[in-house]
Design a protein around this motif. Sequence first.
Motif, short mmCIF file in Angstrom:
data_model
loop_
_atom_site.label_atom_id
_atom_site.label_comp_id
_atom_site.label_asym_id
_atom_site.label_seq_id
_atom_site.Cartn_x
_atom_site.Cartn_y
_atom_site.Cartn_z
N GLY A 146 7.39 12.67 1.50
CA GLY A 146 6.11 12.58 0.81
C GLY A 146 5.90 11.31 0.01
N ILE A 147 6.99 10.67 -0.44
CA ILE A 147 6.86 9.51 -1.32
C ILE A 147 7.47 8.25 -0.71
CG2 ILE A 147 7.46 8.56 -3.58
CD1 ILE A 147 7.52 11.46 -4.64
N LEU A 148 8.75 8.31 -0.36
CA LEU A 148 9.44 7.09 0.07
C LEU A 148 8.98 6.62 1.44
CD1 LEU A 148 13.07 7.80 -1.20
CD2 LEU A 148 11.24 6.51 -2.32
N ASP A 149 8.82 7.54 2.39
CA ASP A 149 8.40 7.12 3.73
C ASP A 149 7.04 6.44 3.74
OD1 ASP A 149 10.79 8.08 4.68
OD2 ASP A 149 9.95 9.85 5.68
N PRO A 150 6.01 6.99 3.05
CA PRO A 150 4.73 6.28 3.03
C PRO A 150 4.81 4.90 2.37
CG PRO A 150 4.42 8.57 2.43
CD PRO A 150 5.90 8.33 2.46
N LEU A 151 5.62 4.78 1.33
CA LEU A 151 5.77 3.47 0.70
C LEU A 151 6.40 2.47 1.66
CD1 LEU A 151 6.98 4.45 -2.89
CD2 LEU A 151 4.77 3.47 -2.27
N GLU A 152 7.39 2.91 2.40
CA GLU A 152 8.01 2.03 3.39
C GLU A 152 7.04 1.67 4.51
OE1 GLU A 152 11.70 3.09 5.12
OE2 GLU A 152 12.86 2.47 3.38
N GLU A 153 6.25 2.63 4.92
CA GLU A 153 5.28 2.36 5.99
C GLU A 153 4.27 1.31 5.58
OE1 GLU A 153 3.73 6.21 6.89
OE2 GLU A 153 5.64 6.94 7.72
N LEU A 154 3.96 1.26 4.29
CA LEU A 154 3.07 0.21 3.79
C LEU A 154 3.78 -1.12 3.67
CD1 LEU A 154 0.38 -0.72 2.42
CD2 LEU A 154 1.43 -0.06 0.24
N GLY A 155 4.98 -1.11 3.08
CA GLY A 155 5.61 -2.37 2.72
C GLY A 155 6.45 -3.04 3.78
N MET A 156 7.14 -2.26 4.60
CA MET A 156 8.08 -2.87 5.54
C MET A 156 7.42 -3.80 6.56
SD MET A 156 11.12 -2.28 4.62
CE MET A 156 12.26 -2.38 5.99
N PRO A 157 6.27 -3.45 7.14
CA PRO A 157 5.66 -4.42 8.06
C PRO A 157 5.34 -5.75 7.40
CG PRO A 157 4.68 -2.24 8.33
CD PRO A 157 5.54 -2.18 7.10
N ILE A 158 5.04 -5.72 6.11
CA ILE A 158 4.68 -6.95 5.40
C ILE A 158 5.89 -7.86 5.24
CG2 ILE A 158 3.96 -7.84 3.14
CD1 ILE A 158 2.08 -5.39 2.98
N VAL A 159 7.04 -7.30 4.83
CA VAL A 159 8.21 -8.16 4.60
C VAL A 159 9.07 -8.32 5.84
CG1 VAL A 159 8.28 -7.69 2.13
CG2 VAL A 159 9.57 -6.22 3.67
N ARG A 160 9.14 -7.29 6.68
CA ARG A 160 10.02 -7.35 7.85
C ARG A 160 9.35 -8.03 9.03
NH1 ARG A 160 10.77 -1.70 9.65
NH2 ARG A 160 8.71 -2.14 10.51
N ASP A 161 8.11 -7.64 9.32
CA ASP A 161 7.44 -8.13 10.53
C ASP A 161 6.63 -9.39 10.26
OD1 ASP A 161 8.52 -5.82 11.65
OD2 ASP A 161 6.70 -4.65 11.29
N GLN A 162 5.86 -9.40 9.16
CA GLN A 162 5.02 -10.55 8.86
C GLN A 162 5.76 -11.61 8.05
OE1 GLN A 162 1.40 -9.05 6.95
NE2 GLN A 162 1.44 -7.25 8.27
N ARG A 163 6.91 -11.26 7.50
CA ARG A 163 7.70 -12.18 6.66
C ARG A 163 6.83 -12.77 5.55
NH1 ARG A 163 12.67 -13.49 8.45
NH2 ARG A 163 12.64 -15.52 7.39
N ASP A 164 6.02 -11.91 4.96
CA ASP A 164 5.11 -12.30 3.89
C ASP A 164 5.84 -12.13 2.56
OD1 ASP A 164 3.12 -12.59 2.00
OD2 ASP A 164 1.78 -11.07 2.85
N PHE A 165 6.48 -13.19 2.11
CA PHE A 165 7.28 -13.12 0.89
C PHE A 165 6.44 -12.72 -0.31
CE2 PHE A 165 8.68 -15.35 -2.99
CZ PHE A 165 9.91 -14.75 -3.17
N VAL A 166 5.32 -13.38 -0.51
CA VAL A 166 4.49 -13.12 -1.69
C VAL A 166 3.93 -11.69 -1.65
CG1 VAL A 166 2.36 -13.78 -2.87
CG2 VAL A 166 3.94 -15.53 -2.06
N GLY A 167 3.46 -11.26 -0.49
CA GLY A 167 2.98 -9.89 -0.37
C GLY A 167 4.08 -8.88 -0.67
N GLY A 168 5.28 -9.16 -0.21
CA GLY A 168 6.40 -8.27 -0.48
C GLY A 168 6.74 -8.21 -1.96
#
Length: 318
Positions: A146-168
């Motif tokens: 309910g909490i951790l998975d949705p947060l990861e679903e939002l954040g991981m594509p930004i830092v892992r896939d897009q390599r968006d340092f500032v967004g992360g």
Amino acid sequence: MTADDAADWENATSLFDGAEGLRLTARDCDLRYWFANVPERTLRGNVVGYAPGLVTPDFLREPGPLRDALVQEVAFRALAEERAARAIGYIVACAPDSTTMEFYATQLMDETRHAMIFRNHLRNLGVDERDVADVIAQQTAADQAGILDPLEELGMPIVRDQRDFVGGVVLLTILVEGFLAPSFELSERKWRPLDPRMADMEKGAGIDEVRHLAVGTSIIREHLQRHPDEKERLVELIRGGMRLWEQLPVADQLNRWENWFQEGIAPHVATIGDYEIWDGRRLVDTTPEERIQKALEVTSTVHSTRLTDMGLGRALIF
């Protein structure tokens, strides 16, 4: 307050006491700083987060609501810190320079250590070492989904896939550290008279989290000074994260923990005595709703202070 004082066990200021306005930069808190300060001034040589003389009372190993509250808090802390550490690894990998890389390498170490000490505390509570992973999985199943998975679903594509340092960094500072750090401090304060080991672990982790918040804020502030055209993108990113947070069952989690805690402390009122959870307020006189409200008030102050300092105060209006 100096950067050295911010890492000092005796002198560091907590979020409940005004540390939300502390200013530190990645240059202040590089790898050299971490080695010079954290092991001895924050941890004081206590690698598992508490002094050898502290004990876990036997009553916290006995079945009941107080143990249920503590075991579930500790299990969630262990999992949340581990998940944060794994995500920070991607921020280290896409850091734009050696200074920020060094700082996030130290934060990776901090979060990994936090996960370790909370796993260790489950053993203090009577969980067999071989069963720790299973207990964490069982105790956190609902909150993970309910909490951790949705947060990861939002954040991981930004830092892992897009390599968006500032967004992360924005999401880590505001959505993770900014929301979770005040509840961690509440945990330290309420467990202090009952489980000094837990309280010391939370205090040390809290000192780290205040530093992480301060440096993350300065990184975004300095980025926007160089790239003011990024402001609107980051405002929308924060607003999206806050909308997500409002949908997460965090209130259910806190109510569950605080109501178990309230029920469980009834036989231990004499042990708690006149201990004040914050100035002028005895723990035994507080209610679950009051403790949760205090944490939410501190969270709101942290967000307002940090976003304004970043130059992203408009994100608070959505």
